[in-house]
Design a protein around this motif. Sequence first.
Motif, PDB file in Angstrom:
ATOM      1  N   ARG A 104       3.350   7.073   6.826  1.00 52.26           N
ATOM      2  CA  ARG A 104       3.887   7.880   5.728  1.00 52.26           C
ATOM      3  C   ARG A 104       5.241   8.481   6.104  1.00 52.26           C
ATOM      4  NH1 ARG A 104       0.048  12.610   4.504  1.00 52.26           N
ATOM      5  NH2 ARG A 104      -1.381  10.848   4.698  1.00 52.26           N
ATOM      6  N   SER A 158       7.903   5.699   6.192  1.00 54.43           N
ATOM      7  CA  SER A 158       8.278   5.321   4.827  1.00 54.43           C
ATOM      8  C   SER A 158       9.278   6.304   4.241  1.00 54.43           C
ATOM      9  CB  SER A 158       7.035   5.249   3.944  1.00 54.43           C
ATOM     10  OG  SER A 158       7.374   5.089   2.590  1.00 54.43           O
ATOM     11  N   LEU A 210      12.298   2.515  -4.386  1.00 49.69           N
ATOM     12  CA  LEU A 210      11.222   3.481  -4.636  1.00 49.69           C
ATOM     13  C   LEU A 210      10.013   2.793  -5.257  1.00 49.69           C
ATOM     14  CD1 LEU A 210      13.299   6.488  -6.007  1.00 49.69           C
ATOM     15  CD2 LEU A 210      11.949   6.477  -3.908  1.00 49.69           C
ATOM     16  N   SER A 211      10.259   1.896  -6.213  1.00 52.09           N
ATOM     17  CA  SER A 211       9.166   1.166  -6.848  1.00 52.09           C
ATOM     18  C   SER A 211       8.465   0.255  -5.843  1.00 52.09           C
ATOM     19  CB  SER A 211       9.706   0.331  -8.020  1.00 52.09           C
ATOM     20  OG  SER A 211      10.345   1.155  -8.972  1.00 52.09           O
ATOM     21  N   THR A 229       8.265   0.647  -2.624  1.00 55.77           N
ATOM     22  CA  THR A 229       7.494   1.472  -1.696  1.00 55.77           C
ATOM     23  C   THR A 229       6.160   1.878  -2.310  1.00 55.77           C
ATOM     24  OG1 THR A 229       9.525   2.319  -0.699  1.00 55.77           O
ATOM     25  CG2 THR A 229       7.526   3.593  -0.338  1.00 55.77           C
ATOM     26  N   GLY A 230       6.195   2.251  -3.590  1.00 54.82           N
ATOM     27  CA  GLY A 230       4.944   2.601  -4.270  1.00 54.82           C
ATOM     28  C   GLY A 230       3.989   1.426  -4.359  1.00 54.82           C
ATOM     29  N   ALA A 250       2.364   0.824  -1.065  1.00 56.77           N
ATOM     30  CA  ALA A 250       1.318   1.824  -0.843  1.00 56.77           C
ATOM     31  C   ALA A 250       0.027   1.439  -1.549  1.00 56.77           C
ATOM     32  CB  ALA A 250       1.793   3.193  -1.328  1.00 56.77           C
ATOM     33  N   VAL A 251       0.153   0.822  -2.728  1.00 56.01           N
ATOM     34  CA  VAL A 251      -1.050   0.419  -3.483  1.00 56.01           C
ATOM     35  C   VAL A 251      -1.676  -0.833  -2.886  1.00 56.01           C
ATOM     36  CG1 VAL A 251      -1.881  -0.401  -5.708  1.00 56.01           C
ATOM     37  CG2 VAL A 251      -0.273   1.499  -5.614  1.00 56.01           C
ATOM     38  N   SER A 303      -2.959  -0.455   0.807  1.00 56.78           N
ATOM     39  CA  SER A 303      -3.698   0.791   1.031  1.00 56.78           C
ATOM     40  C   SER A 303      -4.710   0.675   2.155  1.00 56.78           C
ATOM     41  CB  SER A 303      -4.408   1.221  -0.259  1.00 56.78           C
ATOM     42  OG  SER A 303      -5.319   0.219  -0.686  1.00 56.78           O
TER      43      SER A 303
END
Length: 511
Positions: free
Chosen positions: A343, A346, A389-390, A392-393, A396-397, A400
Amino acid sequence: MRTGVFLHWTAHPLTVGATAVLLLNDHVLKQAWPGFVTGKLSDVAGLVVAPPVLGLLLGLVLPARAGAAAAVLVTGAGFAVVKLTAAGAGVASAAWSVVNGPSVILADPTDLIALPALGVSWWAWRRVTAAPPLAFRLRVVVALPFTVLAITATSAPSETLPSVDSVRSEGTQVVIEADGALYGSVSGVDGWRYLSVAPSAPQPRKQVEACAPEAAAHCYRVHGADVVDSEDTRGGRLLGVDETTDGGRTWHTTWEVPAVRWEFVQRQHPFPGSITRVSKLASTELAVRAVAGGHQVIVANGVEGLAVRGPDGAWRRTPVVVAETGLALRPAPFTAFGRAIGRDVSMAGLLALLALLIGTAAAAGRVRARHGRGLTAAVPLAAYLVLALSATGMVAVFGSDAGETTGLWLVTALCLFGVGTVLVLAPRRPLRRSRMLVVVAAAVVAGLAYTGPALAWTLGYPQEHAATAGLGLILAAACLPVVVAAGWWAGARDPELPGEPPWPSMPVPPR
């Protein structure tokens, strides 16, 4: 730049399509229709995607065509070694576990039928070299974050979490239940062997307290008794054992994982969906048995394996490893440099990109002040930051199950920042490339400044993680004046112009 054509290769529609297939197959199709087709589909898509990504590295040291050929050949040779040899599969499993959390890659010669997909990747390379560069610039900005996502987050979601769920003493051996099976060991420390599948019938109530055979007043109890999957971690004291020598009138902690390091231990165990199962990270049952020289206490610690007290009174955290079934439960260390700070890494990558945008805007602003133009140099980077940013999200999904694995997020941050650097140093910008390298270096320093406190936390300084994020932001903010100054300095000179005009000179008309 030499790597530009490899960026175009990565952004080719075939490569982008293969990344989409890779994500869809690993995260949807394999769970819905497991079998031969979905198993081989990932291999085919991966062989199309891997050469362009590998080419980004090889292109730094090799000419374009040689780098592309080497990327295809290395990908094919590596794939063959992994699928044909157990040693190759083991090395691949270890390497991928660093990037994407605990992973197992199996040797399977039938997977070699996917090798012709390398021809598809080479065909895409030939198409890229024949097309005008301007046709790919928009594709690069849009496709690179998506490709990063596919490469770093292709592990399928886990449904089970191996852990030691119960422990008991039966005759001369210790029997534990782990990952739906029963295992036995004479020593209770090592030499575990598979016994049978765990019974499906409801198990008796867990033994959370037991006494020494030679002294009824000398008893032990676990910290994590009756724990449920909730946010209540009891102050991080779930992994521990209390002891009494007066029949229960007074208790004291005889062994525990320090509460200040519980978060570091927890981060090192990737839980499915990044949802911490508190009951899987706690001391939930124990067994006490007589051994030569005294008694032995064996504690079930879930994903942490076991904690064992020997007859000498010393406590040890011990792993549970069974080669025949692939079970491997190991206690996480209390300190390990750079581990489990995904985290933080990132966030450091995004802050470095933001600092790069600020420095580029400062340089472009100074150029505009002289020539009335130049701010357009920062526009592609600003648009790319939104896409980063997108991406990275989405990592993360889709990633996970890797949890806080540093490797996954380090690869993601390096890829995203690398693409941002390419955009800044791209030719035909109103900024001098040699000076913009200083801005890139200043942005890297800002990202490292944010990561510094987190790295110190992995070594135990400080013990708790709470203060590291705030301190990292302060250090990164302190680097911003340096970034702005570097950008202002980079914009002080105009880009170098070619010595000869790119068009033929006009003939002089006769008098």
